[in-house]
Structure formats: structure tokens, C-alpha cells
Enzyme design. Structure first.
Site, mmCIF file in Angstrom:
data_model
loop_
_atom_site.group_PDB
_atom_site.id
_atom_site.type_symbol
_atom_site.label_atom_id
_atom_site.label_comp_id
_atom_site.label_asym_id
_atom_site.label_seq_id
_atom_site.Cartn_x
_atom_site.Cartn_y
_atom_site.Cartn_z
ATOM 1 N N SER A 125 0.840 -1.190 0.000
ATOM 2 C CA SER A 125 0.000 0.000 0.000
ATOM 3 C C SER A 125 0.886 1.254 0.000
ATOM 4 C CB SER A 125 -0.942 -0.053 1.207
ATOM 5 O OG SER A 125 -1.971 0.894 1.092
ATOM 6 N N ASP A 170 -8.806 -5.653 -5.432
ATOM 7 C CA ASP A 170 -8.363 -4.595 -4.527
ATOM 8 C C ASP A 170 -9.328 -3.412 -4.623
ATOM 9 O OD1 ASP A 170 -7.072 -2.693 -3.022
ATOM 10 O OD2 ASP A 170 -5.200 -2.715 -4.174
ATOM 11 N N HIS A 228 -6.883 -6.214 -1.052
ATOM 12 C CA HIS A 228 -5.745 -5.323 -0.834
ATOM 13 C C HIS A 228 -4.691 -5.922 0.092
ATOM 14 C CE1 HIS A 228 -3.799 -1.398 -0.893
ATOM 15 N NE2 HIS A 228 -3.749 -1.395 0.422
#
Length: 423
Positions: free
Chosen positions: A232, A328, A362
Site C-alpha cells: 500500500s 483490490d 488489498h
């Protein structure tokens, strides 16, 4: 004969180590329910259950017997771990103190009712995050706030800097597990930890340069090559490090990361380097379950005036491995990986390795962590939708964990890559 529940290895194991779970002493074709439970450090209870049927000899081996329903179905030897669900809504399983294990309780109940059957057998198993001999060294040197994990022994080990995302704080579970596989790993905090800034208002690359220099000076880190691992926001920080602090960075792994600088402007030596990619919160969505879907919120880095937020990854010296969850819902990580590929090729660089995982969200963690479909995010203060289907997510995590180690061994050690699982 009384039923017995066996777990191999007996007594304790590392979290990323598979378990052999078997039941013996049942009646032929007896229906049973297996349950698992653990409590995290905040007291939240995580549980899973699945229904099974013993074979003609009254035995049950989860490596061969399909689950007939419950939290999962089919042959899933580790389903009792990755399918755990919390008793708290939008609560994510994270190990905060890696020096203590998670204690997993396993039970066998008669029949197919997860809460009503007679208890037939029980076992308790410790899941550790530091393999025997792994050393945990808190680092408070200069501005750097981190923890270094060193494998057993006195030799030198390939070094990795590990960065987590926009939740802030210091997360050690991934670094501690990687150290058990022969890597010296620095879990690096960059905000919301001790005397570091509470909010990510700006980022100064000198801080990460200091952490890199610390690793290169350490007598047990095998230089001159260092690897980067980020997820991320930690992923686009790794991209920036690889682009601007490039001389000693020879391998970078990015998990669902942007190719643009996000959330805060990036500075280097008091000079403006990369502005943050803007967003339009009105483009976020609310799912049917009340979770915040952020995927469409971010501005397109290929459009003006967003070009300046793109990280010049073509300046990097080493190769990239992009691990992409196709479901995601935090960002368009699949689109970003494609942009990275085109940008590198346009500058005459080798294509990056990109692994696309279908039905995966994610948070691609080390294996056997229950995947969070959604959790409350500290920055937005709301429950955010991460995406992913649990069984597909579990397969992706196992595959990604092997690929990460293979990639770093190849480019930090010069080893030939070992075989890895295929999705």
C-alpha cells in the site's frame, strides 16, 4: 477407543508453517465438526468451524478429507486458521507482540452442529512469529524507529527493509517471519509511532536514507545489496527509495502499491521532489454492508496535472516484483502495475514481474492470516472495504509468500530461484 486429535508439528510451530491436523478413534463414517479459536492481544475472539465425515477406518486427515460445509468447504488443510472470523465487526487479526505466540484451540465435536455436539477431543497449539534463534533488536538510532530481526547464527544475511501502509505504527509480524527464512529484516515505522509524526502530512526521504545506511553498516547484513518490501503506502515509498536512493537497492517487492506518490508530498534534502496524487472523496462508494470503497477515489496519474506525482521508477537499478490483488478496493493496483510495466519498457528497462491474483483484495499478508474483507482505517476513521474472497485470498497469500522469498534470494544472494506454487 476414545477419539484423539493430533497436530503436527506437535505443540508449537511458526505462523507461516503448515499444520497436519488429523483425528483418530472415531466410528466409521462418523459425522463430526472441527472448531478452532484464538484470542488476539486486544481480547477479540476469532473462530472457524467445518463439518467432516470420518473414513471407513474412523480416521480423518484434513489433508485428504473435504470439508462438507461451515466456514469453508473442500480440501483445505489450513482452513481452520485462514477462515477464522472475529466476534467484533470489521476487526482484523494482526500480531502486535511477535515475542509471544497466538494460542490456537482445536476441538472435535460429535455431529454437524458447531455449537451443540458432544466434545470428543481437544488440542492446544502455539503459533509463534519468531523461529528458534531469531533475534529481535529494537532500533532507536538517530531518527530511525524500527526493529531489526536477525536469523540464527553469526554470519551475514541478505538485508530487507519492510514498510507497511497508511495505518501507521510499527508492524513486525512479516519481518519476524521472514527472518526465520534467513533474511535480516528491518521493520521500519515512519509515522504514528513513539516520537515520529502522528499524521502523514509530509514525508522526508532522508529518514529512509538513514535507515538504508543503518542496514549497510550493520555487521550481520550482507551488503552491498538491500531489498525493499512494501504494501500500500509502504509500496510507493519503496518505489521512491528505489528511484532516488538507488545505488544499493537491487530488489523491490510491491504489494498492491501505487506508481504515484500518495497521501503526502515527498521531500528530499529540503527540496520538493514528488507531490502527492490527489483524490476526489466524492468518488468513493459505500458497499451494501456499509464499507467504504476507495478504488475510484484516486486521481489518474496519467492525466495532467497529475504527471508530477508519478514516481520515476525507471531510475531504479534493480528489478521489481508487483503482487496485485485483482479485487483490490483500496486503489487500482492492477492499473498501476500496468503503468509501471509500460513506463519501464518505454525507458528501455526490463519488464517487471507482475503476479495477478484473482478474487484477492488489498491485504496480501503472510500465509494463514484470515483476510480482512474490511476494517476500520485509522486515517479515514471509517470501515474500509479491502475486497477479496477468503479461500482465493488464502491461496494468494501462500503463493506470494513463496515468491517474495524466491525473488529476494535470487537478487540479494545470487541464488537460483526455487520452485514455487502455481495458482
Amino acid at each position: 477407543m476414545a477419539a484423539t486429535l493430533s497436530v503436527e508439528p506437535a505443540g508449537r510451530s511458526c505462523w507461516d508453517e503448515p499444520l497436519g491436523i488429523a483425528v483418530r478413534g472415531l466410528a466409521p463414517e462418523q459425522p463430526v465438526t472441527l472448531r478452532s479459536a484464538l484470542r488476539d492481544e486486544k481480547g477479540a475472539l476469532f473462530r472457524a468451524h467445518a463439518r467432516y465425515r470420518a473414513d471407513n477406518h474412523g480416521e480423518l486427515d484434513l489433508a485428504r478429507a473435504p470439508a462438507l460445509g461451515g466456514n469453508f468447504s473442500g480440501i483445505e488443510p489450513m482452513g481452520l486458521l485462514w477462515a477464522m472470523e472475529s466476534d467484533r465487526p470489521f476487526w482484523r487479526l494482526i500480531k502486535r507482540d511477535v515475542q509471544t505466540p497466538f494460542v490456537v484451540e482445536l476441538e472435535v465435536l460429535d455431529g454437524h452442529e458447531p455449537d451443540g455436539g458432544r466434545l470428543l477431543a481437544r488440542a492446544v497449539h502455539e503459533r509463534h512469529f519468531m523461529a528458534p534463534g531469531v533475534r529481535r533488536v529494537p532500533v532507536r538510532e538517530g531518527r530511525v524507529r524500527a526493529t531489526l530481526f536477525l536469523p540464527p547464527g553469526k554470519g551475514q544475511f541478505p538485508g530487507i527493509i519492510d514498510l507497511y501502509g497508511s495505518v501507521g505504527g510499527l508492524y513486525e509480524h512479516r519481518a519476524s517471519l521472514l527472518a526465520g527464512h534467513g533474511f535480516a529484516v528491518l521493520a521500519l515505522a515512519y509515522f504514528r509511532f513513539e516520537d515520529l509524526p502522528e499524521y502523514l502530512s509530509d514525508v522526508h526521504l532522508e529518514y529512509f536514507e538513514e535507515a538504508l545506511a543503518l542496514m549497510l553498516r550493520h555487521p550481520q547484513v550482507k551488503g552491498p545489496n538491500i531489498g525493499l518490501l512494501g504494501i500500500s503506502k509502504g509500496g510507493d515509498l519503496c518505489l521512491s527509495m528505489a528511484a532516488f536512493l538507488k545505488d544499493n537497492i537491487t530488489a523491490t517487492v510491491l504489494i498492491n502499491a501505487s506508481v504515484a506518490n500518495t497521501l503526502a508530498p515527498l521531500y528530499y534534502k529540503d527540496q520538493f521532489v514528488v507531490p502527492n496524487l490527489g483524490c476526489d472523496p466524492t468518488k468513493s462508494k459505500i458497499t451494501e454492508t456499509g464499507l467504504l470503497d476507495l478504488r475510484d477515489m484516486w486521481n489518474n496519474p496519467l492525466e495532467e496535472p497529475n504527471h508530477q506525482s508519478l514516481i520515476p521508477l525507471e531510475k531504479a537499478q534493480g528489478p521489481f516484483l508487483f503482487l496485485v490483488g485483482m479485487d483490490d478496493h483500496n486503489c487500482k493496483s492492477d492499473v498501476y502495475a500496468h503503468i509501471a510495466c509500460e513506463r519501464l519498457q518505454a525507458h528501455g528497462k526490463d519488464r517487471p514481474q507482475i503476479i495477478y491474483y484473482p478474487e484477492t483484495g488489498h491485504c496480501i499478508e503472510p500465509p494463514y492470516f484470515p483476510p480482512p474483507i474490511g476494517t476500520v482505517h485509522s486515517l479515514v476513521g471509517k470501515a474500509v472495504f479491502y475486497g477479496g474472497e477468503p479461500s482465493a485470498q488464502s491461496r494468494a497469500q501462500l503463493d506470494a509468500w513463496q515468491r517474495i522469498q524466491t525473488f529476494f534470494r535470487k537478487y540479494l544472494n545470487g541464488e537460483k530461484p526455487a520452485g514455487h506454487s502455481k495458482l
